[in-house]
Design a protein around this motif. Structure first.
Motif, PDB file in Angstrom:
ATOM      1  N   ARG A  51      37.079   2.642   7.363  1.00  0.00           N
ATOM      2  CA  ARG A  51      35.886   1.597   7.236  1.00  0.00           C
ATOM      3  C   ARG A  51      34.730   2.208   8.058  1.00  0.00           C
ATOM      4  O   ARG A  51      33.523   2.003   7.720  1.00  0.00           O
ATOM      5  CB  ARG A  51      36.403   0.124   8.178  1.00  0.00           C
ATOM      6  CG  ARG A  51      37.451  -0.615   7.469  1.00  0.00           C
ATOM      7  CD  ARG A  51      38.126  -1.654   8.448  1.00  0.00           C
ATOM      8  NE  ARG A  51      38.971  -2.561   7.702  1.00  0.00           N
ATOM      9  CZ  ARG A  51      38.836  -3.760   7.105  1.00  0.00           C
ATOM     10  NH1 ARG A  51      37.352  -4.145   7.199  1.00  0.00           N
ATOM     11  NH2 ARG A  51      39.556  -4.500   6.511  1.00  0.00           N
ATOM     12  N   LEU A  52      35.016   2.838   9.194  1.00  0.00           N
ATOM     13  CA  LEU A  52      33.770   3.563   9.958  1.00  0.00           C
ATOM     14  C   LEU A  52      33.123   4.554   9.351  1.00  0.00           C
ATOM     15  O   LEU A  52      31.882   4.456   9.174  1.00  0.00           O
ATOM     16  CB  LEU A  52      34.630   3.930  11.486  1.00  0.00           C
ATOM     17  CG  LEU A  52      33.708   4.627  12.511  1.00  0.00           C
ATOM     18  CD1 LEU A  52      32.473   3.499  12.982  1.00  0.00           C
ATOM     19  CD2 LEU A  52      34.308   5.119  13.529  1.00  0.00           C
ATOM     20  N   PHE A  53      33.835   5.321   8.954  1.00  0.00           N
ATOM     21  CA  PHE A  53      33.181   6.471   7.887  1.00  0.00           C
ATOM     22  C   PHE A  53      32.402   5.734   6.790  1.00  0.00           C
ATOM     23  O   PHE A  53      31.310   6.208   6.350  1.00  0.00           O
ATOM     24  CB  PHE A  53      34.302   7.300   7.100  1.00  0.00           C
ATOM     25  CG  PHE A  53      33.806   8.344   6.456  1.00  0.00           C
ATOM     26  CD1 PHE A  53      32.905   9.411   6.808  1.00  0.00           C
ATOM     27  CD2 PHE A  53      34.083   8.273   5.132  1.00  0.00           C
ATOM     28  CE1 PHE A  53      32.209  10.401   6.053  1.00  0.00           C
ATOM     29  CE2 PHE A  53      33.400   9.259   3.982  1.00  0.00           C
ATOM     30  CZ  PHE A  53      32.486  10.248   4.672  1.00  0.00           C
ATOM     31  N   ARG A  54      32.927   4.720   5.915  1.00  0.00           N
ATOM     32  CA  ARG A  54      32.110   4.270   4.956  1.00  0.00           C
ATOM     33  C   ARG A  54      30.710   3.610   5.410  1.00  0.00           C
ATOM     34  O   ARG A  54      29.821   3.752   4.845  1.00  0.00           O
ATOM     35  CB  ARG A  54      32.954   3.315   4.368  1.00  0.00           C
ATOM     36  CG  ARG A  54      34.219   3.574   3.558  1.00  0.00           C
ATOM     37  CD  ARG A  54      34.040   4.661   2.432  1.00  0.00           C
ATOM     38  NE  ARG A  54      35.356   5.393   2.109  1.00  0.00           N
ATOM     39  CZ  ARG A  54      35.470   6.280   1.422  1.00  0.00           C
ATOM     40  NH1 ARG A  54      34.243   7.365   1.135  1.00  0.00           N
ATOM     41  NH2 ARG A  54      36.306   6.854   0.851  1.00  0.00           N
ATOM     42  N   SER A  55      30.767   2.856   6.653  1.00  0.00           N
ATOM     43  CA  SER A  55      29.616   2.068   7.248  1.00  0.00           C
ATOM     44  C   SER A  55      28.770   3.293   7.530  1.00  0.00           C
ATOM     45  O   SER A  55      27.545   2.966   7.318  1.00  0.00           O
ATOM     46  CB  SER A  55      29.914   1.150   8.151  1.00  0.00           C
ATOM     47  OG  SER A  55      30.670   1.831   9.320  1.00  0.00           O
ATOM     48  N   LEU A  56      29.131   4.360   8.298  1.00  0.00           N
ATOM     49  CA  LEU A  56      28.029   5.187   8.876  1.00  0.00           C
ATOM     50  C   LEU A  56      27.515   6.011   7.541  1.00  0.00           C
ATOM     51  O   LEU A  56      26.567   6.619   7.680  1.00  0.00           O
ATOM     52  CB  LEU A  56      28.774   6.244   9.647  1.00  0.00           C
ATOM     53  CG  LEU A  56      29.347   5.733  11.182  1.00  0.00           C
ATOM     54  CD1 LEU A  56      29.884   6.681  11.912  1.00  0.00           C
ATOM     55  CD2 LEU A  56      28.021   5.165  11.965  1.00  0.00           C
ATOM     56  N   GLN A  57      28.317   6.274   6.470  1.00  0.00           N
ATOM     57  CA  GLN A  57      27.813   6.930   5.140  1.00  0.00           C
ATOM     58  C   GLN A  57      26.779   6.152   4.689  1.00  0.00           C
ATOM     59  O   GLN A  57      25.645   6.736   4.192  1.00  0.00           O
ATOM     60  CB  GLN A  57      29.104   7.030   4.373  1.00  0.00           C
ATOM     61  CG  GLN A  57      28.665   7.882   3.073  1.00  0.00           C
ATOM     62  CD  GLN A  57      29.645   7.742   2.088  1.00  0.00           C
ATOM     63  OE1 GLN A  57      30.865   7.816   2.335  1.00  0.00           O
ATOM     64  NE2 GLN A  57      29.507   7.801   0.702  1.00  0.00           N
ATOM     65  N   MET A  58      26.909   4.757   4.591  1.00  0.00           N
ATOM     66  CA  MET A  58      25.687   4.068   4.000  1.00  0.00           C
ATOM     67  C   MET A  58      24.704   3.843   4.891  1.00  0.00           C
ATOM     68  O   MET A  58      23.397   4.219   4.362  1.00  0.00           O
ATOM     69  CB  MET A  58      26.325   2.406   3.825  1.00  0.00           C
ATOM     70  CG  MET A  58      27.420   2.424   2.912  1.00  0.00           C
ATOM     71  SD  MET A  58      28.257   0.868   3.011  1.00  0.00           S
ATOM     72  CE  MET A  58      27.037  -0.176   2.586  1.00  0.00           C
ATOM     73  N   ALA A  59      24.849   3.932   6.383  1.00  0.00           N
ATOM     74  CA  ALA A  59      23.585   4.105   7.268  1.00  0.00           C
ATOM     75  C   ALA A  59      22.709   5.391   7.243  1.00  0.00           C
ATOM     76  O   ALA A  59      21.633   5.455   7.311  1.00  0.00           O
ATOM     77  CB  ALA A  59      24.026   3.533   8.651  1.00  0.00           C
ATOM     78  N   SER A  60      23.533   6.511   6.733  1.00  0.00           N
ATOM     79  CA  SER A  60      22.589   7.857   7.076  1.00  0.00           C
ATOM     80  C   SER A  60      22.658   8.283   5.498  1.00  0.00           C
ATOM     81  O   SER A  60      22.352   9.632   5.478  1.00  0.00           O
ATOM     82  CB  SER A  60      23.692   8.505   7.640  1.00  0.00           C
ATOM     83  OG  SER A  60      25.073   8.969   7.113  1.00  0.00           O
ATOM     84  N   GLY A  61      22.632   7.499   4.633  1.00  0.00           N
ATOM     85  CA  GLY A  61      22.345   8.006   3.049  1.00  0.00           C
ATOM     86  C   GLY A  61      21.098   8.803   2.876  1.00  0.00           C
ATOM     87  O   GLY A  61      20.972   9.682   2.223  1.00  0.00           O
ATOM     88  N   ASN A  62      19.826   8.550   3.689  1.00  0.00           N
ATOM     89  CA  ASN A  62      18.757   9.208   3.225  1.00  0.00           C
ATOM     90  C   ASN A  62      18.490  10.301   4.332  1.00  0.00           C
ATOM     91  O   ASN A  62      17.460  11.236   4.344  1.00  0.00           O
ATOM     92  CB  ASN A  62      17.596   8.309   3.795  1.00  0.00           C
ATOM     93  CG  ASN A  62      17.455   7.090   2.500  1.00  0.00           C
ATOM     94  OD1 ASN A  62      17.719   7.172   1.481  1.00  0.00           O
ATOM     95  ND2 ASN A  62      17.526   5.882   2.948  1.00  0.00           N
ATOM     96  N   ILE A  63      19.576  10.570   5.135  1.00  0.00           N
ATOM     97  CA  ILE A  63      19.314  11.792   6.010  1.00  0.00           C
ATOM     98  C   ILE A  63      19.830  12.938   5.180  1.00  0.00           C
ATOM     99  O   ILE A  63      20.570  12.958   4.797  1.00  0.00           O
ATOM    100  CB  ILE A  63      20.263  11.547   7.287  1.00  0.00           C
ATOM    101  CG1 ILE A  63      19.709  10.385   8.133  1.00  0.00           C
ATOM    102  CG2 ILE A  63      20.336  12.840   8.347  1.00  0.00           C
ATOM    103  CD1 ILE A  63      20.394  10.104   9.316  1.00  0.00           C
TER     104      ILE A  63
END
Length: 466
Positions: free
Chosen positions: A82-94
């Motif tokens: 769950r943590l990885f998926r949420s951080l992946q969504m949050a950092s999508g434009n980096i």
């Protein structure tokens, strides 16, 4: 054969046997008992019993199984997914967003568990295939996974720092405070390297498709609230209670274990089977740690009794060294030892050899411990042992070669060395937080640090009294 020569022979045979694959703890005890019997006779058996009781009855080591249990519960509750998926969504434009999300997940998970093998294996199953599917270079993806997984050695609550504190007689709480900024700094340096590399060479870390980057804000916020925030609050409460003196490490670890179980229940990931597995793995890891301490205490006591420690001290003092060159020598030796040995052997056998020399060269044991924790990042990454690379190879697709993983971790080893250089020349990054919270090393020990035997072992008179 003289006693000092006997001590050096004992040290050499110990290295020989562990390189053959013998269990570390029992090799330490066997070497200590054999050479101790040659040097002091039947008294070695009294020493073994007393050292065993001292370790098993020590309150500080209670935090080890509790922190380990907290990590295993979180690991088996699919919280990392769950943590990885949420951080992946949050950092999508980096640039290099998947790699950045992997490192951020590893850094946060490292504060929940110091178990490197668990983090590398989980991220090897979760993030590594995702990076390969997105077109990432195999070496970069491998390096990110292995280096991120090793952050648990440094970032509190690190099991390694507990063992160092017990070995060196240094406050575990102050070690946690001293290691916090270096740990975050190293994680940030990893992320900056990935971002810069992705900007300069986008082919090694391609951007995600638009549909994975342009995610509505409310979805990102909801993902963070349901996965990132609960775990962050749990970790912040545990570390905050320790650093601000509200609880000892053992008390905070107990509350963290309870919080991890509650979190697993909330996520509907709690089962009796998973709980049983967590308890079993915790017992196995804790037994290893405790017997490792027993073996190291017996070994170091006999080594000091035979005069091996004095021989090493005299040799080092005879060299034209100052504080700077001593630090270089000590860290270089530990770095080289990280190639064939694991960090546990380095902490319990070789670090005590340097501890009596710290006063002679004006080196703080607190600062020395953090530098060792930074240095030991490389022991999991440097061939030929490089356990993190073997953990990843065990779960990686068959086409991923071990040579590619070795090549991938090399830039991160350079980053670790560069971070050590910065910490040495800017020691305030290590000392500022413990001084601000506790008034420096002269402050009382709020953790009840374990009383360790003298680093060079017992003198002859002390051993006879024992």
């Amino acid at each position: 054969m003289s006693d000092p020569a006997l001590g050096l022979t004992m040290l050499g045979l110990f290295l020989f046997f562990i390189l053959l694959g013998f269990p570390i703890a029992f090799t330490l005890m066997a070497m200590g008992l054999f050479f101790g019997y040659l040097g002091m006779g039947d008294r070695i058996f009294d020493l073994l019993v007393q050292r065993t009781y001292a370790v098993m009855a020590n309150d500080v080591l209670i935090s080890v199984p509790l922190f380990v249990f907290m990590g295993y519960v979180i690991e088996r509750a699919s919280i990392l997914d769950r943590l990885f998926r949420s951080l992946q969504m949050a950092s999508g434009n980096i640039p290099g967003s998947l790699a950045v999300a992997t490192l951020a997940t590893c850094a946060l998970f490292a504060t929940a568990t110091g178990i490197v093998g668990a983090v590398v294996t989980l991220m090897g199953l979760l993030a590594f295939p995702a990076m390969l599917k997105a077109g990432y270079d195999v070496r970069l993806a491998a390096g990110v996974t292995c280096a991120g997984g090793c952050l648990g050695i440094l970032i509190p609550p690190s099991i390694m720092l507990i063992l160092y504190g017990a070995t060196a007689g240094v406050s575990v709480v102050q070690l946690y405070a001293a290691a916090f900024i270096p740990g975050v700094t190293l994680a940030v340096c990893y992320m900056l390297y990935v971002i810069i590399l992705a900007m300069l060479k986008p082919q090694v870390a391609p951007p995600l498709p638009p549909e994975e980057r342009n995610i509505p804000f409310w979805r990102v916020a909801w993902a963070l609230v349901t996965s990132f925030v609960p775990l962050a609050l749990l970790i912040a409460s545990v570390l905050g209670a320790i650093l601000f003196g509200l609880a000892t490490p053992s008390e905070a670890a107990a509350m963290g274990s309870l919080g991890a179980v509650i979190l697993a229940i909330v996520y509907r990931a709690f089962t009796w089977t998973k709980l049983k597995e967590s308890v079993f793995l915790t017992a196995r890891t804790s037994a290893m740690v405790c017997w490792l301490f027993v073996g190291s205490y017996v070994f170091s006591s006999v080594f000091g009794y035979l005069g091996g420690q004095s021989l090493v001290e005299e040799f080092v003092k005879s060299l034209p060294l100052n504080s700077f060159t001593f630090m270089i020598l000590a860290q270089a030796i530990i770095f080289v030892l990280g190639w064939p040995l694991e960090w546990t052997e380095i902490i319990v056998i070789f670090v005590p050899i340097f501890l009596p020399l710290l006063d002679d060269f004006g080196v703080s044991p607190l600062f020395f411990g953090v530098m060792i924790a930074l240095n030991l990042q490389t022991s999991f990454l440097s061939p030929p042992v490089a356990m993190a690379t073997f953990y990843l190879k065990g779960v990686a697709p068959k086409h991923v070669r071990l040579e590619d993983i070795f090549a991938g971790v090399m830039p991160f080893i350079y980053i670790v060395v560069a971070t050590m250089v910065v910490m040495y020349f800017v020691p305030e990054l290590v000392t500022w937080l413990p001084e601000a919270l506790y008034g420096g090393e002269s402050a009382g020990d709020p953790s009840g640090t374990m009383e360790a035997p003298p680093s060079g072992g017992f003198t002859e008179e002390e051993t006879m009294r024992e």
